[in-house]
Design a protein around this motif. Sequence first.
Motif, PDB file in Angstrom:
ATOM      1  N   ALA A 203      42.169  86.837  -9.318  1.00  0.00           N
ATOM      2  CA  ALA A 203      41.266  87.531  -8.399  1.00  0.00           C
ATOM      3  C   ALA A 203      41.723  88.961  -8.151  1.00  0.00           C
ATOM      4  N   GLY A 204      43.037  89.166  -8.094  1.00  0.00           N
ATOM      5  CA  GLY A 204      43.560  90.503  -7.842  1.00  0.00           C
ATOM      6  C   GLY A 204      43.479  91.412  -9.053  1.00  0.00           C
ATOM      7  N   LEU A 205      43.372  90.831 -10.242  1.00  0.00           N
ATOM      8  CA  LEU A 205      43.299  91.636 -11.464  1.00  0.00           C
ATOM      9  C   LEU A 205      41.909  92.217 -11.684  1.00  0.00           C
ATOM     10  N   LEU A 206      40.889  91.576 -11.117  1.00  0.00           N
ATOM     11  CA  LEU A 206      39.531  92.108 -11.220  1.00  0.00           C
ATOM     12  C   LEU A 206      39.363  93.257 -10.236  1.00  0.00           C
ATOM     13  N   GLY A 207      38.640  94.273 -10.635  1.00  0.00           N
ATOM     14  CA  GLY A 207      38.422  95.411  -9.761  1.00  0.00           C
ATOM     15  C   GLY A 207      37.530  95.061  -8.579  1.00  0.00           C
ATOM     16  N   ASP A 208      37.433  95.979  -7.630  1.00  0.00           N
ATOM     17  CA  ASP A 208      36.586  95.764  -6.455  1.00  0.00           C
ATOM     18  C   ASP A 208      35.148  95.521  -6.881  1.00  0.00           C
ATOM     19  N   GLY A 209      34.591  94.426  -6.414  1.00  0.00           N
ATOM     20  CA  GLY A 209      33.207  94.103  -6.724  1.00  0.00           C
ATOM     21  C   GLY A 209      33.007  93.480  -8.080  1.00  0.00           C
ATOM     22  N   GLU A 210      34.076  93.396  -8.882  1.00  0.00           N
ATOM     23  CA  GLU A 210      33.957  92.809 -10.217  1.00  0.00           C
ATOM     24  C   GLU A 210      33.976  91.283 -10.150  1.00  0.00           C
TER      25      GLU A 210
END
Length: 324
Positions: A203-210
């Motif tokens: 979850a932290g590896l995906l960008g904001d809103g991704e």
Amino acid sequence: MRKRPSATLSHEAEAFIEMMAAERGASRNTEAAYRSDLAHLETFLARRKQKPRTVDEAALRAYLKSLDYVGMTARTVARRLSVIRQLFRFLLVERLREDDPSSALDSPRLGRPLPKVLSRAEVDCLIEATQGKEAGDGGRMATLLEILYAAGLRVTELVTLPLAAVERDPTMLVVRGKGDKERLVPLSDPARRAIAAWLHIRAGLLGDGETSRYLFPSRGRAGHLTRQRFAQLLKEAALEAGIDPARISPHVLRHAFASHLLEGGADLRSVQLMLGHADIATTQIYTHVLDEKLRALVQEKHPLARRRRRAVDRTRTPGDTSSR
């Protein structure tokens, strides 16, 4: 709707490939392989001014001989012949031809190569090597290997796993395999723990809103980790583990999964279901593990074998190394 690849084929070959996709659920990879094989055949036939609707048995025999002439393996020739036979059966059924010129063609003789298998110790070393690099990739590679070895997935099944398949900490993994068929495979405790840890980091590896529907997302065009990239990472992990990378591939770990299960006492039918094999004959190749284990057991434990070894030892003279 599927996007048609750019390779130009005859109308008959295109119709055959469309049938394979629509009626038999052929995957994109299978479709691409069939397209490549048929394009190669049609290039050869074009030089003889023939097409699938007009080709005769002699031309097909000449094609197979040409494959042998360039050093193509018997297994590859057999695969191409299988595609050819399917094409002409299709043309016959669709009444695009009145005969099947491939019916009298002989398949090349194939040996029965045993699958390459890693030992349990080697698999442990491989997984430990990836666990030591968790800080670098967030534990992604360790999770991939735990799932692959725990469930015996095909590499495409692994890299395209949807997030929904594991969000509820399942004891069973729902896998969508060849022909769009689903099967259930139990997950080991180490695999479940690795997945749980990966989900927190993912979850932290995906960008904001991704967002991504895949368990192993990627910013590439596919949207998920590719088979090629995973194979490359696997070779790197092999080097870290001190294993010859030439012995390692995603399918080798699938072989290890099946062989180690049978070695541990699993029945062949259960292994077939977990691997997603349509025919149990495909699974039977893994029984070589049991054969070797039984042979070693007889040589070590059977009283006649022990008596024979003692007799051989008594006939040896001091310094004799001829039978060692």
